[in-house]
Scaffold this motif. Structure first.
Motif, PDB file in Angstrom:
ATOM      1  N   VAL A 142       0.839  -1.203   0.000  1.00  0.00           N
ATOM      2  CA  VAL A 142       0.000   0.000   0.000  1.00  0.00           C
ATOM      3  C   VAL A 142       0.870   1.247   0.000  1.00  0.00           C
ATOM      4  N   TYR A 143       1.896   1.248   0.831  1.00  0.00           N
ATOM      5  CA  TYR A 143       2.825   2.376   0.926  1.00  0.00           C
ATOM      6  C   TYR A 143       3.455   2.681  -0.431  1.00  0.00           C
ATOM      7  N   ARG A 144       3.869   1.634  -1.131  1.00  0.00           N
ATOM      8  CA  ARG A 144       4.480   1.835  -2.450  1.00  0.00           C
ATOM      9  C   ARG A 144       3.491   2.458  -3.425  1.00  0.00           C
ATOM     10  N   GLN A 145       2.279   1.950  -3.416  1.00  0.00           N
ATOM     11  CA  GLN A 145       1.295   2.436  -4.385  1.00  0.00           C
ATOM     12  C   GLN A 145       0.900   3.884  -4.173  1.00  0.00           C
ATOM     13  N   VAL A 146       0.707   4.277  -2.931  1.00  0.00           N
ATOM     14  CA  VAL A 146       0.171   5.622  -2.681  1.00  0.00           C
ATOM     15  C   VAL A 146       1.239   6.711  -2.710  1.00  0.00           C
ATOM     16  N   GLY A 147       2.443   6.357  -3.102  1.00  0.00           N
ATOM     17  CA  GLY A 147       3.450   7.396  -3.301  1.00  0.00           C
ATOM     18  C   GLY A 147       4.756   7.179  -2.590  1.00  0.00           C
ATOM     19  N   GLY A 148       4.799   6.181  -1.693  1.00  0.00           N
ATOM     20  CA  GLY A 148       6.021   5.992  -0.932  1.00  0.00           C
ATOM     21  C   GLY A 148       7.201   5.596  -1.779  1.00  0.00           C
ATOM     22  N   ALA A 149       6.988   4.690  -2.735  1.00  0.00           N
ATOM     23  CA  ALA A 149       8.115   4.194  -3.529  1.00  0.00           C
ATOM     24  C   ALA A 149       8.729   5.281  -4.377  1.00  0.00           C
ATOM     25  N   SER A 150       7.874   6.042  -5.076  1.00  0.00           N
ATOM     26  CA  SER A 150       8.399   7.074  -5.953  1.00  0.00           C
ATOM     27  C   SER A 150       9.052   8.194  -5.187  1.00  0.00           C
ATOM     28  N   GLU A 151       8.524   8.489  -3.994  1.00  0.00           N
ATOM     29  CA  GLU A 151       9.059   9.608  -3.233  1.00  0.00           C
ATOM     30  C   GLU A 151      10.337   9.250  -2.502  1.00  0.00           C
ATOM     31  N   THR A 152      10.657   7.966  -2.390  1.00  0.00           N
ATOM     32  CA  THR A 152      11.908   7.566  -1.761  1.00  0.00           C
ATOM     33  C   THR A 152      12.941   7.136  -2.785  1.00  0.00           C
TER      34      THR A 152
END
Length: 275
Positions: free
Chosen positions: A257-267
């Protein structure tokens, strides 16, 4: 980005499948064994609860529960801390930008354990205060309908706020945010626009866990025919096993969920490691 529950589940199963031995080790050491030990060694049941009069007397009930908690609070605290290290360690394990070893991931879990505990205390104290104030206002008015309405509104608000803070763990484990307030704020921002989807996703996951627990618990009851101690061991085993599987899957679900809602791209992670 809107949460795609199907894609999040596919990512979860892909991550677990790729690192199943490591996930199993963490689940066994930090989820299964502590819960099994607590189930077998802790006092069985709350002394005095077999008396039907106690359940109808709030003061007596609180006294009995308080006495029980006075006996087992330290074991419960250790159980919670073990589970926190395991959950945060699993989340850190799937940090695609660092690709840590199991030892490094568990080290992150240990380092973030206390900040995560503090974040949970901040959230839970706030939720309890919210509910207490809402019910208190209703009680002061003396209008039962108003008290029930305010209690229902407060309960809905508590669920909403809990969902807004549900990504605090991944923020701490993957982004390395040790400041509890900063992690809570970050989770609030990440869940913006996806709260309902996240709630539905976690509700379905929890529903599957409940059904599995009930079915397996009924199977464990058969061991009651072999004696009380065997029944306790069997029930503790089943409870610990279902809890371990749920916590492991839940932890990885939060990473997806974290990856999908923006965590992956923002890190800095440009693509899903396991896709």
């Amino acid at each position: 980005m809107k949460l795609d529950m199907g894609r999040a589940w596919d990512q979860t199963t892909a991550m677990i499948g790729k690192s199943l031995p490591l996930v199993a080790i963490v689940a066994a050491l930090f989820f299964f064994l502590p819960n099994f030990a607590f189930g077998v060694l802790a006092p069985q049941g709350v002394p005095g609860m077999e008396n039907p009069d106690i359940a109808q007397d709030p003061e007596a009930l609180m006294e009995v529960l308080g006495a029980y908690m006075g006996q087992v609070w330290w074991a419960l605290l250790l159980l919670i801390l073990f589970q926190y290290v395991g959950q945060l360690g699993l989340m850190a394990l799937f940090d695609g930008s660092r690709r840590p070893t199991l030892g490094e991931a568990l080290s992150t879990g240990l380092r973030m354990m206390i900040p995560f505990l503090i974040a949970g205390l901040i959230m839970n104290v706030g939720l309890v205060l919210l509910f207490t104030v809402a019910v208190g206002i209703g009680g002061v008015t003396g209008v039962v309908a108003l008290a029930v309405l305010l209690g229902a509104i407060a309960l809905a608000a508590m669920i909403y706020i809990s969902i807004k803070f549900v990504l605090t763990g991944p923020v701490m484990a993957i982004e390395g945010t040790a400041n509890p307030i900063a992690a809570l704020k970050r989770s609030w921002r990440l869940t913006k626009g996806n709260s309902a989807r996240i709630l539905l996703f976690l509700f379905l996951l929890g529903l599957v866990y409940m059904i599995a627990s009930i079915v397996l618990s009924m199977f464990a009851l058969l061991f009651g025919l072999m004696g009380e101690q065997i029944a306790i061991v069997a029930a503790s085993f089943v409870s610990a096993l279902t809890t371990a599987v749920f916590l492991a899957v839940f932890s990885v679900v939060l990473v997806a969920v974290y990856r999908q809602v923006g965590g992956a791209s923002e890190t800095g992670e440009l693509e899903d490691t396991f896709e």
